[in-house]
Design a protein around this motif. Structure first.
Motif, PDB file in Angstrom:
ATOM      1  N   UNK A  12      15.155  38.646  23.464  1.00 22.82           N
ATOM      2  CA  UNK A  12      14.398  39.549  22.583  1.00 22.82           C
ATOM      3  C   UNK A  12      15.350  40.414  21.767  1.00 22.82           C
ATOM      4  N   UNK A  13      14.847  40.965  20.669  1.00 18.23           N
ATOM      5  CA  UNK A  13      15.661  41.799  19.786  1.00 18.23           C
ATOM      6  C   UNK A  13      16.220  43.009  20.534  1.00 18.23           C
ATOM      7  N   UNK A  14      17.407  43.450  20.157  1.00 15.61           N
ATOM      8  CA  UNK A  14      18.096  44.529  20.858  1.00 15.61           C
ATOM      9  C   UNK A  14      17.321  45.837  20.909  1.00 15.61           C
ATOM     10  N   UNK A  15      16.537  46.143  19.907  1.00 14.16           N
ATOM     11  CA  UNK A  15      15.801  47.409  19.874  1.00 14.16           C
ATOM     12  C   UNK A  15      14.457  47.385  20.587  1.00 14.16           C
ATOM     13  N   UNK A  16      14.153  46.318  21.293  1.00 18.35           N
ATOM     14  CA  UNK A  16      12.859  46.168  21.964  1.00 18.35           C
ATOM     15  C   UNK A  16      12.705  47.225  23.059  1.00 18.35           C
ATOM     16  N   UNK A  17      11.527  47.838  23.121  1.00 19.33           N
ATOM     17  CA  UNK A  17      11.276  48.896  24.101  1.00 19.33           C
ATOM     18  C   UNK A  17      10.650  48.328  25.377  1.00 19.33           C
ATOM     19  N   UNK A  18      10.685  49.131  26.423  1.00 17.59           N
ATOM     20  CA  UNK A  18      10.040  48.735  27.676  1.00 17.59           C
ATOM     21  C   UNK A  18       8.549  48.538  27.469  1.00 17.59           C
ATOM     22  N   UNK A  19       7.926  49.395  26.667  1.00 18.21           N
ATOM     23  CA  UNK A  19       6.490  49.259  26.404  1.00 18.21           C
ATOM     24  C   UNK A  19       6.168  47.933  25.725  1.00 18.21           C
ATOM     25  N   UNK A  20       7.020  47.490  24.787  1.00 21.10           N
ATOM     26  CA  UNK A  20       6.795  46.208  24.123  1.00 21.10           C
ATOM     27  C   UNK A  20       6.894  45.055  25.118  1.00 21.10           C
ATOM     28  N   UNK A  21       7.881  45.134  26.012  1.00 16.67           N
ATOM     29  CA  UNK A  21       8.042  44.086  27.022  1.00 16.67           C
ATOM     30  C   UNK A  21       6.848  44.079  27.962  1.00 16.67           C
ATOM     31  N   UNK A  22       6.444  45.261  28.424  1.00 16.38           N
ATOM     32  CA  UNK A  22       5.290  45.345  29.326  1.00 16.38           C
ATOM     33  C   UNK A  22       4.032  44.792  28.650  1.00 16.38           C
ATOM     34  N   UNK A  23       3.820  45.124  27.401  1.00  8.50           N
ATOM     35  CA  UNK A  23       2.639  44.661  26.684  1.00  8.50           C
ATOM     36  C   UNK A  23       2.626  43.136  26.558  1.00  8.50           C
ATOM     37  N   UNK A  66       6.694  42.297  16.752  1.00  4.08           N
ATOM     38  CA  UNK A  66       7.699  43.169  16.151  1.00  4.08           C
ATOM     39  C   UNK A  66       9.105  42.599  16.246  1.00  4.08           C
ATOM     40  N   UNK A  67       9.276  41.515  16.999  1.00  2.00           N
ATOM     41  CA  UNK A  67      10.576  40.857  17.148  1.00  2.00           C
ATOM     42  C   UNK A  67      10.646  39.629  16.250  1.00  2.00           C
ATOM     43  N   UNK A  68      11.851  39.107  16.085  1.00  6.92           N
ATOM     44  CA  UNK A  68      12.029  37.908  15.271  1.00  6.92           C
ATOM     45  C   UNK A  68      12.537  36.723  16.083  1.00  6.92           C
ATOM     46  N   UNK A  69      12.812  36.933  17.372  1.00  6.37           N
ATOM     47  CA  UNK A  69      13.406  35.883  18.196  1.00  6.37           C
ATOM     48  C   UNK A  69      12.446  35.438  19.303  1.00  6.37           C
ATOM     49  N   UNK A  70      12.577  34.143  19.668  1.00  2.00           N
ATOM     50  CA  UNK A  70      11.817  33.604  20.792  1.00  2.00           C
ATOM     51  C   UNK A  70      12.490  34.031  22.091  1.00  2.00           C
ATOM     52  N   UNK A  71      11.686  34.263  23.132  1.00  2.13           N
ATOM     53  CA  UNK A  71      12.253  34.652  24.421  1.00  2.13           C
ATOM     54  C   UNK A  71      12.332  33.467  25.365  1.00  2.13           C
ATOM     55  N   UNK A  72      13.259  33.567  26.299  1.00  2.00           N
ATOM     56  CA  UNK A  72      13.398  32.611  27.393  1.00  2.00           C
ATOM     57  C   UNK A  72      12.964  33.340  28.653  1.00  2.00           C
ATOM     58  N   UNK A  73      12.177  32.683  29.486  1.00  3.09           N
ATOM     59  CA  UNK A  73      11.671  33.294  30.719  1.00  3.09           C
ATOM     60  C   UNK A  73      11.868  32.311  31.861  1.00  3.09           C
ATOM     61  N   UNK A  74      12.505  32.781  32.944  1.00  4.23           N
ATOM     62  CA  UNK A  74      12.684  31.937  34.125  1.00  4.23           C
ATOM     63  C   UNK A  74      12.660  32.818  35.362  1.00  4.23           C
ATOM     64  N   UNK A  75      12.372  32.216  36.518  1.00  2.00           N
ATOM     65  CA  UNK A  75      12.378  32.982  37.761  1.00  2.00           C
ATOM     66  C   UNK A  75      13.751  33.613  37.941  1.00  2.00           C
ATOM     67  N   UNK A  76      13.769  34.857  38.375  1.00  2.00           N
ATOM     68  CA  UNK A  76      15.023  35.585  38.541  1.00  2.00           C
ATOM     69  C   UNK A  76      15.783  35.043  39.745  1.00  2.00           C
ATOM     70  N   UNK A  77      16.993  34.569  39.496  1.00  2.00           N
ATOM     71  CA  UNK A  77      17.854  34.067  40.564  1.00  2.00           C
ATOM     72  C   UNK A  77      18.913  35.093  40.939  1.00  2.00           C
ATOM     73  N   UNK A  78      18.965  36.196  40.203  1.00  2.00           N
ATOM     74  CA  UNK A  78      19.909  37.248  40.506  1.00  2.00           C
ATOM     75  C   UNK A  78      21.329  36.967  40.069  1.00  2.00           C
TER      76      UNK A  78
END
Length: 90
Positions: A12-23, A66-78
């Motif tokens: 996600x874009x560098x300026x993305x807020x926690x609220x945007x991610x939560x939403x 509000x972002x311009x990039x696609x996100x990648x999502x995967x189970x957290x492996x730490x």
């Protein structure tokens, strides 16, 4: 160490807020926490493993409003890169 019921989100874009991610990521289930892992990545914890799995199925290649990039999502492996941090790939 992996976080139970969590996914690693990046791209996600560098300026993305926690609220945007939560939403955006909340469409997969109830979020219990968001922990930024530097610019453009975060660990998002859900209230159940089923919700974390749903996020992995429904959120990859989507764009946070509000972002311009696609996100990648995967189970957290730490596991996080442990390079020298100079950004030169050496």
């Amino acid at each position: 160490m992996a976080t139970e019921n969590a996914v690693f989100v990046r791209g996600f874009d560098f300026g993305t807020t926690e609220d945007q991610i939560r939403s955006h990521c909340g469409s997969a289930g109830a979020i219990t926490s968001v922990k930024f892992q530097g610019k453009g990545s975060a660990v998002v914890s859900y209230s159940s493993m089923a919700e974390a799995s749903a996020a992995c199925s429904s959120l990859p290649n989507t764009t946070i409003p509000g972002n311009s990039r696609y996100i990648e999502v995967k189970l957290d492996e730490g596991k996080r890169p442990t390079g020298k941090g100079k950004g030169k790939g050496k």
